[in-house]
Scaffold this active site. Structure first.
Site, mmCIF file in Angstrom:
data_model
loop_
_atom_site.group_PDB
_atom_site.id
_atom_site.type_symbol
_atom_site.label_atom_id
_atom_site.label_comp_id
_atom_site.label_asym_id
_atom_site.label_seq_id
_atom_site.Cartn_x
_atom_site.Cartn_y
_atom_site.Cartn_z
ATOM 1 N N ARG A 131 4.492 -2.827 -9.282
ATOM 2 C CA ARG A 131 5.007 -1.757 -8.405
ATOM 3 C C ARG A 131 6.300 -2.226 -7.729
ATOM 4 O O ARG A 131 7.264 -1.477 -7.583
ATOM 5 C CB ARG A 131 3.955 -1.382 -7.354
ATOM 6 C CG ARG A 131 4.479 -0.381 -6.330
ATOM 7 C CD ARG A 131 3.401 0.061 -5.343
ATOM 8 N NE ARG A 131 3.950 1.008 -4.377
ATOM 9 C CZ ARG A 131 3.232 1.662 -3.468
ATOM 10 N NH1 ARG A 131 1.928 1.471 -3.398
ATOM 11 N NH2 ARG A 131 3.789 2.502 -2.626
ATOM 12 N N ASN B 26 -1.882 6.862 -11.062
ATOM 13 C CA ASN B 26 -0.491 7.301 -11.078
ATOM 14 C C ASN B 26 0.286 6.669 -12.219
ATOM 15 O O ASN B 26 -0.170 5.673 -12.786
ATOM 16 C CB ASN B 26 0.169 6.920 -9.735
ATOM 17 C CG ASN B 26 0.069 8.056 -8.723
ATOM 18 O OD1 ASN B 26 0.161 9.214 -9.078
ATOM 19 N ND2 ASN B 26 -0.111 7.693 -7.462
ATOM 20 N N CYS C 155 -4.174 14.706 -7.137
ATOM 21 C CA CYS C 155 -3.311 14.004 -6.181
ATOM 22 C C CYS C 155 -3.789 14.332 -4.774
ATOM 23 O O CYS C 155 -4.125 15.482 -4.471
ATOM 24 C CB CYS C 155 -1.874 14.475 -6.359
ATOM 25 S SG CYS C 155 -0.755 13.869 -5.084
ATOM 26 N N ASP C 156 -3.777 13.322 -3.916
ATOM 27 C CA ASP C 156 -4.259 13.551 -2.548
ATOM 28 C C ASP C 156 -3.152 13.960 -1.568
ATOM 29 O O ASP C 156 -3.418 14.266 -0.418
ATOM 30 C CB ASP C 156 -5.002 12.310 -2.023
ATOM 31 C CG ASP C 156 -4.117 11.074 -1.942
ATOM 32 O OD1 ASP C 156 -2.885 11.207 -1.908
ATOM 33 O OD2 ASP C 156 -4.676 9.955 -1.904
ATOM 34 N N HIS D 168 3.742 15.577 -7.392
ATOM 35 C CA HIS D 168 4.751 14.959 -6.529
ATOM 36 C C HIS D 168 6.080 15.709 -6.649
ATOM 37 O O HIS D 168 7.154 15.109 -6.504
ATOM 38 C CB HIS D 168 4.923 13.456 -6.837
ATOM 39 C CG HIS D 168 3.750 12.629 -6.404
ATOM 40 N ND1 HIS D 168 3.741 11.260 -6.430
ATOM 41 C CD2 HIS D 168 2.541 12.978 -5.898
ATOM 42 C CE1 HIS D 168 2.588 10.800 -5.984
ATOM 43 N NE2 HIS D 168 1.831 11.837 -5.653
ATOM 44 N N TYR E 103 7.140 14.260 -1.425
ATOM 45 C CA TYR E 103 7.809 13.473 -2.463
ATOM 46 C C TYR E 103 9.146 14.089 -2.890
ATOM 47 O O TYR E 103 9.952 13.426 -3.554
ATOM 48 C CB TYR E 103 6.895 13.295 -3.686
ATOM 49 C CG TYR E 103 5.907 12.175 -3.473
ATOM 50 C CD1 TYR E 103 6.253 10.853 -3.748
ATOM 51 C CD2 TYR E 103 4.643 12.409 -2.957
ATOM 52 C CE1 TYR E 103 5.367 9.808 -3.532
ATOM 53 C CE2 TYR E 103 3.744 11.374 -2.736
ATOM 54 C CZ TYR E 103 4.119 10.074 -3.025
ATOM 55 O OH TYR E 103 3.252 9.043 -2.805
ATOM 56 N N ARG F 56 8.248 -0.418 -0.205
ATOM 57 C CA ARG F 56 6.891 0.042 0.149
ATOM 58 C C ARG F 56 5.818 -0.873 -0.479
ATOM 59 O O ARG F 56 4.794 -1.130 0.138
ATOM 60 C CB ARG F 56 6.719 1.492 -0.310
ATOM 61 C CG ARG F 56 5.356 2.087 -0.055
ATOM 62 C CD ARG F 56 5.057 2.312 1.414
ATOM 63 N NE ARG F 56 3.642 2.582 1.625
ATOM 64 C CZ ARG F 56 2.943 2.241 2.710
ATOM 65 N NH1 ARG F 56 3.521 1.621 3.718
ATOM 66 N NH2 ARG F 56 1.665 2.524 2.799
#
Ligand code: NAD
Ligand code: G6P
Ligand code: MN
Length: 440
Positions: free
Chosen positions: A93, A148, A170-171, A200, A263, A283
């Site tokens: 990530r 994701n 998706c939350d 998103h 997003y 992040r």
């Protein structure tokens, strides 16, 4: 359908304790006999399981909890798979976020080049999971997938395994709607959204509470405060998320018809995001120093002292949503959710095979889409560009085509030119050795 067995794929996820707590807290209406955790990283999963066992003991000791790295043991006769894998974990990530930033483009795990890179890693491991579930699980199983980048995963899996019993979710909209409930002083379960877009990459077009539209009140709030509200969201409260929630204000000031998914900041405020980012600390670092560290510190403490603090993980929108959805698949309860589904005309003028995020009714019969109809040109244009980028990526991954993947990067709204796209892609290829299909 009875929810007898649930398998969590990505059992070592930071969300696993919260998801297990969410499952067990519904035991009166959604009684689960067995939860299995499945991961390819036994050590990480076994550590997380230390806390999960305590959650089970505290909430439903009669529920059986096991861990495994064997897909047959994990999926044999299972009724539900809750998938939340992160291929390459936080180390990758970090690369997804930092490589584009070094080239002056947005660096984000699911949006822009970072999302495309993460998609390249995730498509084929998810196909493997689908095949193993198909082989071993209860034929009436459902896979509820959070892994994701959900937009790309959904698109690729629909192409490669069109008949799989998977629902991609998706939350983020749920978390935003929890904030809306706080703003409107109502129960989150009473919020009924109208919404369209890709994952998103979508907009709320109305918000109903008990048969009444409360959209104008909400728009007024977002114009002044973005999505910031009195009770901070359990999942998205850290400074970078607060900033993101606040950015909805700027987007609303410019395009005030609909309420944006958070997003969209990466596409509509991309240069601002690049300017504010620190390419050496993104992040991913915040999560490693925050959510992941808090969980693994608690695990280390438990190993020393035998006690743990229930407050160090969140159930949040993440846990609540997936269990609510699973319950609606078992029992007719009028469940209506935003899901990522094959368009097939639901949003007029968008391609049939796009995976759109729209309202759906869910029952033991499955998923019934709500028709959205025509959408205005600005939104349609943005979605078409993003869809084209994601579609090129999926085709590039399947065909092993460097050019198609370069097209995906070049088409993305976060990228300035194909020169920038190529520089990012070439560095991504190096960083993802062993994870990406080979591109020629
Ligand atoms: P994490 O790194 O803590 O956990 C992911 C786990 O997946 C790791 O234990 C890893 O070993 C495991 N894994 C990787 N590849 C695997 C494979 N092929 N098979 C089985 N297990 C595998 O990550 P996290 O931050 O807890 O997030 C988990 C996932 O959930 C991520 O994909 C994240 O993006 C996603 N997520 C999605 C939403 C959403 O709205 N859709 C919300 C929250 C999290
Ligand atoms: C939201 C999104 C998820 C994403 C998560 C990242 O909940 O809907 O898709 O995984 O944010 O949060 P993080 O805390 O890991 O940055
Ligand atoms: Mn999401």
């Amino acid at each position: 359908m009875e929810p007898k067995i649930i398998t969590i794929a990505g059992g070592g996820s930071t969300y696993t304790p919260g998801v297990v707590k969410a499952i067990l807290s519904k035991k009166d209406t959604f009684p689960v006999k067995e939860i299995r955790a499945y991961d390819i990283d036994a050590e990480r999963q076994d550590d997380v399981a230390i806390i999960v066992r305590e959650v089970v003991k505290a909430n439903c000791p009669e529920c059986v909890f096991t861990t495994t790295t064997d897909p047959e043991v994990a999926f044999r006769d299972t009724d539900f798979v809750f998938a939340q894998i992160r291929v390459g974990k936080y180390a990758m990530r970090e690369q997804d976020e930092k490589i584009p930033l070094r080239h002056g483009a947005v660096g984000q795990e699911t949006c822009g080049c970072g999302g495309l890179a993460y998609g390249m890693r995730t498509i084929f491991p998810m196909v493997e999971i689908l095949d193993m579930v198909e082989k071993y699980a209860n034929p009436n199983h459902w896979i509820l997938n959070y892994s994701n980048p959900a937009a790309i995963v959904a698109l690729a899996l629909k192409k490669l395994r069109p008949n799989a019993r998977i629902i991609n979710i998706c939350d983020m909209p749920v978390a935003i709607m929890n904030g809306m409930a706080d703003i409107l002083h109502c129960d989150p379960h009473d919020i009924v959204p109208d919404y369209f877009g890709l994952n998103h990459f979508g907009w709320f077009t109305d918000i109903w509470v008990n048969g009444e539209s409360r959209f104008d009140e909400l728009k007024k709030h977002v114009l002044e405060h973005g999505y910031l509200c009195d009770v901070p969201d359990e999942q998205h409260w850290e400074p970078s998320w607060v900033h993101t929630y606040g950015n909805a204000k700027t987007i609303m000031q410019r395009f005030g018809d609909y309420l944006p998914n958070t997003y969209l900041q990466y596409y509509l405020l991309s240069q601002d995001i690049v300017d504010e980012s620190n390419p050496d600390h993104t992040r991913a670092n915040e999560v490693m120093e925050g959510r992941e560290k808090t969980l693994f510190d608690a695990i280390a403490r438990y190993k020393e002292t035998g006690s743990y603090d229930d407050g160090m993980f969140v159930v949040g929108a993440h846990g609540t949503f997936i269990v609510d959805l699973a319950e609606s698949l078992c029992r007719e309860n009028g469940g209506r959710y935003l899901l990522i589904v094959k368009n097939e005309g639901a949003v007029a003028d968008l391609p049939d095979d796009a995976m759109v995020e729209i309202p759906c009714y869910v029952s033991p019969r499955g998923v019934e889409k709500v028709s959205v109809g025509h959408i205005p040109t600005f939104y349609k244009g943005m979605i078409e560009q993003q869809y084209a980028s994601e579609k090129c990526l999926v085709e590039g991954a399947i065909e092993g085509s460097y050019q198609k993947v370069l097209m995906a990067f070049s088409l993305n709204k976060t990228v300035k030119s194909s020169t920038q796209a190529q520089a990012i892609l070439d560095e991504m290829i190096d960083a993802n050795k062993g994870y990406w299909p080979e591109l020629v």
